[in-house]
Write an enzyme that holds these catalytic residues in place. Structure first.
Site, PDB file in Angstrom:
ATOM      1  N   LEU A  33       0.872  -1.419   0.077  1.00 45.80           N
ATOM      2  CA  LEU A  33      -0.127  -0.105   0.346  1.00 45.80           C
ATOM      3  C   LEU A  33       1.040   1.720  -0.332  1.00 45.80           C
ATOM      4  CD1 LEU A  33      -3.191  -1.338   2.413  1.00 45.80           C
ATOM      5  CD2 LEU A  33      -2.565  -1.033  -0.587  1.00 45.80           C
ATOM      6  N   SER A  34       1.836   1.060  -0.480  1.00 45.76           N
ATOM      7  CA  SER A  34       2.912   2.471  -0.696  1.00 45.76           C
ATOM      8  C   SER A  34       2.457   3.042  -1.415  1.00 45.76           C
ATOM      9  CB  SER A  34       4.316   2.400  -0.924  1.00 45.76           C
ATOM     10  OG  SER A  34       4.606   1.095  -1.951  1.00 45.76           O
ATOM     11  N   ASN A  35       1.240   2.527  -2.418  1.00 44.16           N
ATOM     12  CA  ASN A  35       1.357   3.448  -3.924  1.00 44.16           C
ATOM     13  C   ASN A  35      -0.405   2.865  -3.980  1.00 44.16           C
ATOM     14  OD1 ASN A  35       1.360   5.522  -5.050  1.00 44.16           O
ATOM     15  ND2 ASN A  35       2.174   4.999  -6.658  1.00 44.16           N
ATOM     16  N   ASP A  58       4.894  -6.938   1.827  1.00 47.98           N
ATOM     17  CA  ASP A  58       6.083  -6.073   0.971  1.00 47.98           C
ATOM     18  C   ASP A  58       6.638  -7.411   0.510  1.00 47.98           C
ATOM     19  OD1 ASP A  58       7.844  -3.019   1.577  1.00 47.98           O
ATOM     20  OD2 ASP A  58       9.037  -5.027   0.833  1.00 47.98           O
ATOM     21  N   SER A 124       9.793  -2.126 -18.985  1.00 47.21           N
ATOM     22  CA  SER A 124       8.950  -1.264 -19.477  1.00 47.21           C
ATOM     23  C   SER A 124      10.241  -1.024 -19.962  1.00 47.21           C
ATOM     24  CB  SER A 124       9.027  -0.436 -18.290  1.00 47.21           C
ATOM     25  OG  SER A 124       9.111   1.295 -19.237  1.00 47.21           O
ATOM     26  N   TYR A 148      15.410   3.998 -12.342  1.00 45.91           N
ATOM     27  CA  TYR A 148      14.370   3.657 -12.337  1.00 45.91           C
ATOM     28  C   TYR A 148      14.231   2.473 -13.585  1.00 45.91           C
ATOM     29  CZ  TYR A 148       9.059   2.413 -13.966  1.00 45.91           C
ATOM     30  OH  TYR A 148       8.499   1.071 -14.768  1.00 45.91           O
ATOM     31  N   LYS A 152      15.024  -1.909 -14.321  1.00 47.21           N
ATOM     32  CA  LYS A 152      13.641  -2.654 -14.722  1.00 47.21           C
ATOM     33  C   LYS A 152      14.462  -3.533 -15.514  1.00 47.21           C
ATOM     34  CE  LYS A 152       9.612  -1.804 -13.545  1.00 47.21           C
ATOM     35  NZ  LYS A 152       8.859  -2.502 -12.271  1.00 47.21           N
ATOM     36  N   PHE A 177       4.138   0.080 -23.372  1.00 48.13           N
ATOM     37  CA  PHE A 177       4.625   1.307 -23.485  1.00 48.13           C
ATOM     38  C   PHE A 177       3.525   2.263 -22.277  1.00 48.13           C
ATOM     39  CE2 PHE A 177       7.676   1.460 -27.245  1.00 48.13           C
ATOM     40  CZ  PHE A 177       7.753   0.152 -27.339  1.00 48.13           C
ATOM     41  N   GLY A 293      15.602  14.543 -20.719  1.00 44.06           N
ATOM     42  CA  GLY A 293      15.232  12.997 -20.802  1.00 44.06           C
ATOM     43  C   GLY A 293      13.756  12.642 -21.779  1.00 44.06           C
TER      44      GLY A 293
HETATM   45  P1  NAD Z   1       1.504   1.460  -8.973  1.00 45.04           P
HETATM   46  O1  NAD Z   1       2.675   2.350  -8.252  1.00 45.04           O
HETATM   47  O2  NAD Z   1       0.076   1.968  -9.273  1.00 45.04           O
HETATM   48  O3  NAD Z   1       1.507   0.137  -8.710  1.00 45.04           O
HETATM   49  C1  NAD Z   1       2.667  -0.503  -8.168  1.00 45.04           C
HETATM   50  C2  NAD Z   1       2.236  -0.939  -6.632  1.00 45.04           C
HETATM   51  O4  NAD Z   1       3.109  -1.393  -6.117  1.00 45.04           O
HETATM   52  C3  NAD Z   1       1.172  -0.619  -5.997  1.00 45.04           C
HETATM   53  O5  NAD Z   1       0.132  -0.596  -5.356  1.00 45.04           O
HETATM   54  C4  NAD Z   1       2.136  -0.096  -4.922  1.00 45.04           C
HETATM   55  O6  NAD Z   1       2.206   0.169  -3.130  1.00 45.04           O
HETATM   56  C5  NAD Z   1       3.136  -1.465  -4.759  1.00 45.04           C
HETATM   57  N1  NAD Z   1       4.334  -2.038  -4.191  1.00 45.04           N
HETATM   58  C6  NAD Z   1       5.312  -1.257  -4.402  1.00 45.04           C
HETATM   59  N2  NAD Z   1       6.701  -1.225  -3.826  1.00 45.04           N
HETATM   60  C7  NAD Z   1       6.181  -2.708  -3.275  1.00 45.04           C
HETATM   61  C8  NAD Z   1       6.592  -3.680  -2.699  1.00 45.04           C
HETATM   62  N3  NAD Z   1       7.620  -3.192  -1.959  1.00 45.04           N
HETATM   63  N4  NAD Z   1       5.659  -4.851  -1.961  1.00 45.04           N
HETATM   64  C9  NAD Z   1       4.710  -4.715  -1.652  1.00 45.04           C
HETATM   65  N5  NAD Z   1       3.903  -3.694  -2.818  1.00 45.04           N
HETATM   66  C10 NAD Z   1       4.792  -2.835  -3.253  1.00 45.04           C
HETATM   67  O7  NAD Z   1       2.427   1.305 -10.701  1.00 45.04           O
HETATM   68  P2  NAD Z   1       1.416   0.435 -12.115  1.00 45.04           P
HETATM   69  O8  NAD Z   1       1.165   1.979 -13.007  1.00 45.04           O
HETATM   70  O9  NAD Z   1       0.045   0.234 -11.875  1.00 45.04           O
HETATM   71  O10 NAD Z   1       2.911   0.060 -12.468  1.00 45.04           O
HETATM   72  C11 NAD Z   1       2.899  -1.502 -12.228  1.00 45.04           C
HETATM   73  C12 NAD Z   1       4.213  -2.433 -12.142  1.00 45.04           C
HETATM   74  O11 NAD Z   1       4.079  -1.932 -14.105  1.00 45.04           O
HETATM   75  C13 NAD Z   1       5.303  -1.554 -11.941  1.00 45.04           C
HETATM   76  O12 NAD Z   1       6.889  -2.584 -12.023  1.00 45.04           O
HETATM   77  C14 NAD Z   1       5.867  -0.453 -13.668  1.00 45.04           C
HETATM   78  O13 NAD Z   1       7.095  -0.088 -13.057  1.00 45.04           O
HETATM   79  C15 NAD Z   1       5.661  -0.891 -14.595  1.00 45.04           C
HETATM   80  N6  NAD Z   1       5.256   0.116 -15.218  1.00 45.04           N
HETATM   81  C16 NAD Z   1       4.297   0.893 -15.384  1.00 45.04           C
HETATM   82  C17 NAD Z   1       3.714   2.124 -16.829  1.00 45.04           C
HETATM   83  C18 NAD Z   1       2.782   2.858 -16.454  1.00 45.04           C
HETATM   84  O14 NAD Z   1       3.499   3.102 -18.215  1.00 45.04           O
HETATM   85  N7  NAD Z   1       2.823   3.084 -15.442  1.00 45.04           N
HETATM   86  C19 NAD Z   1       5.182   1.344 -17.825  1.00 45.04           C
HETATM   87  C20 NAD Z   1       6.235   0.864 -17.622  1.00 45.04           C
HETATM   88  C21 NAD Z   1       5.611  -0.457 -16.484  1.00 45.04           C
HETATM   89  C1  WQD Z   2       3.742  11.611 -22.072  1.00 44.82           C
HETATM   90  C2  WQD Z   2       3.871  13.198 -23.995  1.00 44.82           C
HETATM   91  C3  WQD Z   2       5.796  14.463 -22.292  1.00 44.82           C
HETATM   92  C4  WQD Z   2       2.933  15.413 -19.149  1.00 44.82           C
HETATM   93  C5  WQD Z   2       6.687   7.944 -19.005  1.00 44.82           C
HETATM   94  C6  WQD Z   2       7.528   7.423 -17.981  1.00 44.82           C
HETATM   95  C7  WQD Z   2       8.413   6.016 -18.120  1.00 44.82           C
HETATM   96  C8  WQD Z   2       6.575   5.003 -18.278  1.00 44.82           C
HETATM   97  C9  WQD Z   2       5.516   4.817 -18.463  1.00 44.82           C
HETATM   98  C10 WQD Z   2       7.201   3.313 -17.123  1.00 44.82           C
HETATM   99  C11 WQD Z   2       5.583  13.530 -23.616  1.00 44.82           C
HETATM  100  C12 WQD Z   2       4.244  14.906 -23.171  1.00 44.82           C
HETATM  101  C13 WQD Z   2       3.199  15.287 -20.699  1.00 44.82           C
HETATM  102  C14 WQD Z   2       2.879  17.062 -19.282  1.00 44.82           C
HETATM  103  C15 WQD Z   2       3.377  17.294 -21.468  1.00 44.82           C
HETATM  104  N1  WQD Z   2       6.966   4.661 -16.910  1.00 44.82           N
HETATM  105  N2  WQD Z   2       3.447  15.490 -21.195  1.00 44.82           N
HETATM  106  N3  WQD Z   2       2.760  17.610 -20.213  1.00 44.82           N
HETATM  107  O1  WQD Z   2       7.448  10.265 -20.329  1.00 44.82           O
HETATM  108  O2  WQD Z   2       6.545   8.549 -22.460  1.00 44.82           O
HETATM  109  O3  WQD Z   2       6.639   7.578 -20.288  1.00 44.82           O
HETATM  110  O4  WQD Z   2       5.970   7.140 -18.381  1.00 44.82           O
HETATM  111  O5  WQD Z   2       7.313   2.553 -16.879  1.00 44.82           O
HETATM  112  O6  WQD Z   2       8.764   5.159 -17.665  1.00 44.82           O
HETATM  113  O7  WQD Z   2       8.976   8.207 -18.044  1.00 44.82           O
HETATM  114  O8  WQD Z   2       4.745   9.314 -20.348  1.00 44.82           O
HETATM  115  O9  WQD Z   2       3.232  10.414 -19.353  1.00 44.82           O
HETATM  116  O10 WQD Z   2       4.641  11.800 -18.725  1.00 44.82           O
HETATM  117  O11 WQD Z   2       4.882  11.717 -21.154  1.00 44.82           O
HETATM  118  O12 WQD Z   2       3.273  17.648 -22.233  1.00 44.82           O
HETATM  119  O13 WQD Z   2       2.572  17.475 -18.174  1.00 44.82           O
HETATM  120  O14 WQD Z   2       3.786  14.179 -23.054  1.00 44.82           O
HETATM  121  O15 WQD Z   2       6.316  15.418 -22.677  1.00 44.82           O
HETATM  122  O16 WQD Z   2       6.086  13.860 -25.081  1.00 44.82           O
HETATM  123  P1  WQD Z   2       6.276   9.309 -21.441  1.00 44.82           P
HETATM  124  P2  WQD Z   2       4.219  10.524 -20.079  1.00 44.82           P
END
Ligand code: NAD
Ligand code: WQD
Length: 340
Positions: A33-35, A58, A124, A148, A152, A177, A293
């Site tokens: 439940l950290s997030n 955890d 990711s 980050y 991965k 993606f 970035g």
């Molecule tokens: P999220 O933060 O909503 O979900 C992650 C969950 O993991 C949270 O509920 C958090 O409480 C839990 N958690 C974190 N550390 C923990 C620990 N040590 N023990 C137990 N629970 C823990 O994030 P999300 O967007 O649902 O992402 C899920 C996964 O997908 C992550 O691994 C993230 O890196 C990966 N991912 C997400 C995206 C995206 O666009 N959201 C893109 C690529 C990869």
């Molecule tokens: C999308 C586009 C921004 C916010 C991130 C992580 C990546 C992955 C997914 C986990 C870009 C533009 C954004 C804003 C904007 N997560 N933007 N104004 O950067 O592709 O990916 O989330 O693995 O690791 O880096 O996604 O939604 O932040 O940005 O103009 O307030 O929107 O510049 O072109 P990103 P994003």
């Protein structure tokens, strides 16, 4: 099958839990439940039509994992639990390596001890960094640009080494993606703490009146309208991909890597216009400097997932915006307002 979903109280894991139950799996959620939120777990139960057991724990806590594996006879683990904020990982790298890398090592160790050797891992597209060519396929050399993203890639190596040492392992690495949107019910969705760092949640909060305007990070990129292009994938499509990955692993050992994306890219302005149409609200914006970035274009080649997993994305940007608006407009403060 009985499946443990780590991070299942979070955004993607909660959607995946629903799809797993719909596909006939028994699901147990483990999350610290950290997030994530209890409210999300309760919503999974309502939407899935049956209670989903929840362990508050955890992945770095061996004793908790041992109890959980002793209590349930799992066939597989879907491993979502991780910290995921790119900027935060630059400021606090050790916390990210501790949680994401050491946490996964602990989880794998306890899985092996209990004879559970099937894992689907949330990797990711961030592992690709800023590749020279687009769309990106799985053979593109990884070049992660943040702590980050490096966590991965390190976990991917950890998984390969685990399989190299014990060929019984069945491992699916899914490189997501941009996960966006919400469940069509409007009952679960992304619930960012504080100011959203990602485009879609920010746009949704502007449309809802929670924020004044969007900062568009750069309008001088070499794209048709000057703004960055991303491959936005509906979270329900992404969730379904995990069911396909588990089916794929049922017939083979080894380590598989698949991109999950739509193969279509959209600019920031296209997203803004689509959201305005879906919400019938205006999304005011101003042009801001480029975000350090950021890459110009990030778009998946999802062909391998189509061929090998039988998975393709079904939902388009319009549907993504409609479903996100349904969630945002009915839960203007996410789960936070109703957090236990
Ligand atoms: P999220 O933060 O909503 O979900 C992650 C969950 O993991 C949270 O509920 C958090 O409480 C839990 N958690 C974190 N550390 C923990 C620990 N040590 N023990 C137990 N629970 C823990 O994030 P999300 O967007 O649902 O992402 C899920 C996964 O997908 C992550 O691994 C993230 O890196 C990966 N991912 C997400 C995206 C995206 O666009 N959201 C893109 C690529 C990869
Ligand atoms: C999308 C586009 C921004 C916010 C991130 C992580 C990546 C992955 C997914 C986990 C870009 C533009 C954004 C804003 C904007 N997560 N933007 N104004 O950067 O592709 O990916 O989330 O693995 O690791 O880096 O996604 O939604 O932040 O940005 O103009 O307030 O929107 O510049 O072109 P990103 P994003």
């Amino acid at each position: 099958m009985k499946t443990l979903v780590t991070g299942g109280a979070g955004y993607i894991g909660s959607h995946a839990a629903i799809e797993l139950v719909a596909a006939g799996h028994d699901v147990v959620v483990l999350d610290n439940l950290s997030n994530g939120t209890r409210a999300a777990v309760e919503a999974i139960g309502r939407l899935a039509g049956r209670d989903v057991p929840f362990v508050e724990g955890d992945i770095r806590d061996s004793a908790c994992l041992d109890r959980t594996f002793a209590d349930h006879c799992f066939d597989a683990v879907l491993h979502f639990a991780a910290l995921k904020a790119v900027g935060e990982s630059v400021a606090e790298p050790l916390r990210y390596y501790q949680n994401n890398v050491a946490g996964t090592a602990c989880l794998l160790e306890r899985m092996a001890a209990h004879g559970v050797k099937t894992m689907v891992f949330s990797s990711s597209a961030a592992v690709y960094g800023d590749p020279a060519t687009t769309p990106i396929n799985e053979n593109c050399p990884p070049d992660p640009k943040s702590p980050y993203a490096r966590t991965k890639l390190i976990v991917e190596s950890l998984l390969r080494d685990t399989h190299a040492a014990d060929a019984d392992w069945r491992i699916s690495i899914l490189r997501y993606f941009n996960a966006v949107g919400a469940h069509p019910s409007g009952e679960i969705g992304e619930d960012p703490a504080g100011v959203p760092q990602n485009l879609l949640p920010f746009v949704a909060q502007v449309a809802a009146g929670r924020r004044e305007r969007l900062n568009v990070f750069g309008n001088d990129y070499p794209t048709p309208d000057g703004t960055g292009i991303r491959d936005y994938l509906h979270v329900v499509d992404l969730a379904r991909g995990h069911v396909n990955a588990l089916d794929y692993l049922a017939t083979r050992t080894g380590v598989a890597v698949h991109n999950l994306g739509t193969g279509r890219g959209h600019t920031v302005f296209e997203v803004v216009r689509a959201f305005e149409a879906a919400s019938a609200r205006e999304v005011p914006y101003r042009i801001a400097p480029r975000r350090p970035g950021d890459v110009v274009v990030s778009c998946a080649d999802p062909a391998r997932a189509g061929d090998e997993l039988g998975w393709t994305a079904e939902y388009d940007l319009r549907r993504i915006c409609e479903d996100l608006w349904q969630w945002q407009s009915t839960h203007p403060h996410g789960f936070r307002g109703i957090k236990a």
